[in-house]
Motif scaffolding. Structure first.
Motif, PDB file in Angstrom:
ATOM      1  N   THR A  91       0.838  -1.195   0.000  1.00  0.00           N
ATOM      2  CA  THR A  91       0.000   0.000   0.000  1.00  0.00           C
ATOM      3  C   THR A  91       0.873   1.245   0.000  1.00  0.00           C
ATOM      4  N   CYS A  92       0.403   2.283  -0.676  1.00  0.00           N
ATOM      5  CA  CYS A  92       1.096   3.569  -0.615  1.00  0.00           C
ATOM      6  C   CYS A  92       0.573   4.347   0.586  1.00  0.00           C
ATOM      7  N   PRO A  93       1.450   4.692   1.527  1.00  0.00           N
ATOM      8  CA  PRO A  93       1.011   5.407   2.724  1.00  0.00           C
ATOM      9  C   PRO A  93       0.544   6.828   2.387  1.00  0.00           C
ATOM     10  N   GLN A  94       0.977   7.323   1.231  1.00  0.00           N
ATOM     11  CA  GLN A  94       0.653   8.690   0.834  1.00  0.00           C
ATOM     12  C   GLN A  94      -0.746   8.793   0.220  1.00  0.00           C
ATOM     13  N   CYS A  95      -1.009   7.989  -0.832  1.00  0.00           N
ATOM     14  CA  CYS A  95      -2.272   8.155  -1.574  1.00  0.00           C
ATOM     15  C   CYS A  95      -3.208   6.958  -1.420  1.00  0.00           C
ATOM     16  N   GLY A  96      -2.767   5.900  -0.731  1.00  0.00           N
ATOM     17  CA  GLY A  96      -3.660   4.778  -0.475  1.00  0.00           C
ATOM     18  C   GLY A  96      -3.791   3.771  -1.612  1.00  0.00           C
ATOM     19  N   ILE A 138       7.938   1.359  -5.096  1.00  0.00           N
ATOM     20  CA  ILE A 138       7.724   2.806  -5.190  1.00  0.00           C
ATOM     21  C   ILE A 138       6.362   3.077  -5.836  1.00  0.00           C
ATOM     22  N   CYS A 139       5.604   4.008  -5.257  1.00  0.00           N
ATOM     23  CA  CYS A 139       4.279   4.327  -5.803  1.00  0.00           C
ATOM     24  C   CYS A 139       4.405   5.020  -7.163  1.00  0.00           C
ATOM     25  N   ASP A 140       3.623   4.547  -8.148  1.00  0.00           N
ATOM     26  CA  ASP A 140       3.646   5.139  -9.497  1.00  0.00           C
ATOM     27  C   ASP A 140       3.181   6.596  -9.476  1.00  0.00           C
ATOM     28  N   ARG A 141       2.269   6.890  -8.565  1.00  0.00           N
ATOM     29  CA  ARG A 141       1.645   8.214  -8.583  1.00  0.00           C
ATOM     30  C   ARG A 141       2.499   9.298  -7.949  1.00  0.00           C
ATOM     31  N   ASP A 142       3.075   8.965  -6.774  1.00  0.00           N
ATOM     32  CA  ASP A 142       3.743  10.035  -6.032  1.00  0.00           C
ATOM     33  C   ASP A 142       5.149   9.676  -5.554  1.00  0.00           C
ATOM     34  N   GLY A 143       5.648   8.499  -5.951  1.00  0.00           N
ATOM     35  CA  GLY A 143       7.032   8.156  -5.612  1.00  0.00           C
ATOM     36  C   GLY A 143       7.278   7.780  -4.159  1.00  0.00           C
TER      37      GLY A 143
HETATM   38 ZN   LIG Z   1       1.002   6.906  -3.771  1.00  0.00          ZN
END
Ligand SMILES: [Zn+2]
Length: 232
Positions: free
Chosen positions: A146-151, A166-171
């Motif tokens: 899970t991305c802790p930033q954007c979920g 690494i999250c595709d959306r926000d790194g």
């Molecule tokens: Zn994210």
């Protein structure tokens, strides 16, 4: 809202079947599916886990009792879970039926639900089992990130991020739920086999069981569920 079609009202079967019970192992996507059914048929989705967590947060009398039990490392007793359900289904939004997620978790709870429906002169329960092969469950659960930033939720095996971890959306660096460690997965799956598998058999013997193949995409599973419910 995201443009979902308006609820069509409960299917005819809900005149007879009042409680829909979604059964399946952890990782089968029961939460997602019960939301879809709830939207389509305009009936509330009742998750005992959600109600308990909320009660604990609000420190209600129920929440305080549950907290003590859980702090001691025990499962919340049947009697407490059953009273949550009884209380919840007496609200007017349950008049036309409802869907249960996470209940009944064992055959004692299944019997309680039957007795409760009878006592209130409501229709019967109908269980739908979402069947998933255990290999594929392990992948789904242990690969989840899970991305802790954007979920956003990824899966190392099924739909990985473009760059590993690494999250595709926000790194942001992706994390794993503590629930999803190998050891915890093993214990959740074995709890399912010992407690919930008999519930599936309970409904099968009462001829109140339908089954769908849960190995496909969430959309494919939803399609099957809708068709099983239409055929009633
Ligand atoms: Zn994210």
């Amino acid at each position: 809202m995201d443009g979902a079609p308006l609820p069509e009202g409960p299917p005819r079967a809900f005149a007879r079947v009042h409680a829909l019970v979604l059964l399946g192992p952890p990782g089968a996507g029961k939460g997602t599916q019960s939301r879809q059914i709830s939207r389509k048929f305009g009936i509330p989705e009742i998750s005992t886990g959600v109600i308990l967590r909320q009660a604990v947060r609000e420190k209600s009398p129920l929440g305080l009792r549950a907290q003590v039990v859980m702090d001691a490392g025990h499962l919340v007793p049947d009697e407490l879970v059953c009273s949550i359900v009884e209380d919840r289904i007496s609200k007017p939004d349950c008049d036309r039926g409802f869907i249960l997620d996470g209940f009944p978790r064992n055959t004692a709870q299944a019997r309680f639900l039957d007795a409760l429906l009878r006592r209130r002169k409501l229709g019967s329960a109908l269980a739908v089992s979402v069947n998933v092969a255990s290999d594929s469950l392990r992948k789904r659960l242990s690969g989840r990130q899970t991305c802790p930033q954007c979920g956003t939720i990824y899966n190392v095996y099924l739909h990985p991020s473009q760059k590993e971890g690494i999250c595709d959306r926000d790194g942001a660096a992706l994390t794993q739920r503590r629930d999803d460690s190998e050891e915890s997965i093993r214990s959740r799956l074995s709890e399912f086999e010992s407690l919930t598998r008999p519930v599936i058999e309970y409904y099968r013997q009462a001829d109140l069981l339908r089954e769908v193949d849960g190995n496909g995409s969430p959309e494919a599973v939803t399609t099957q569920l809708f068709s099983v419910l239409k055929d009633l």
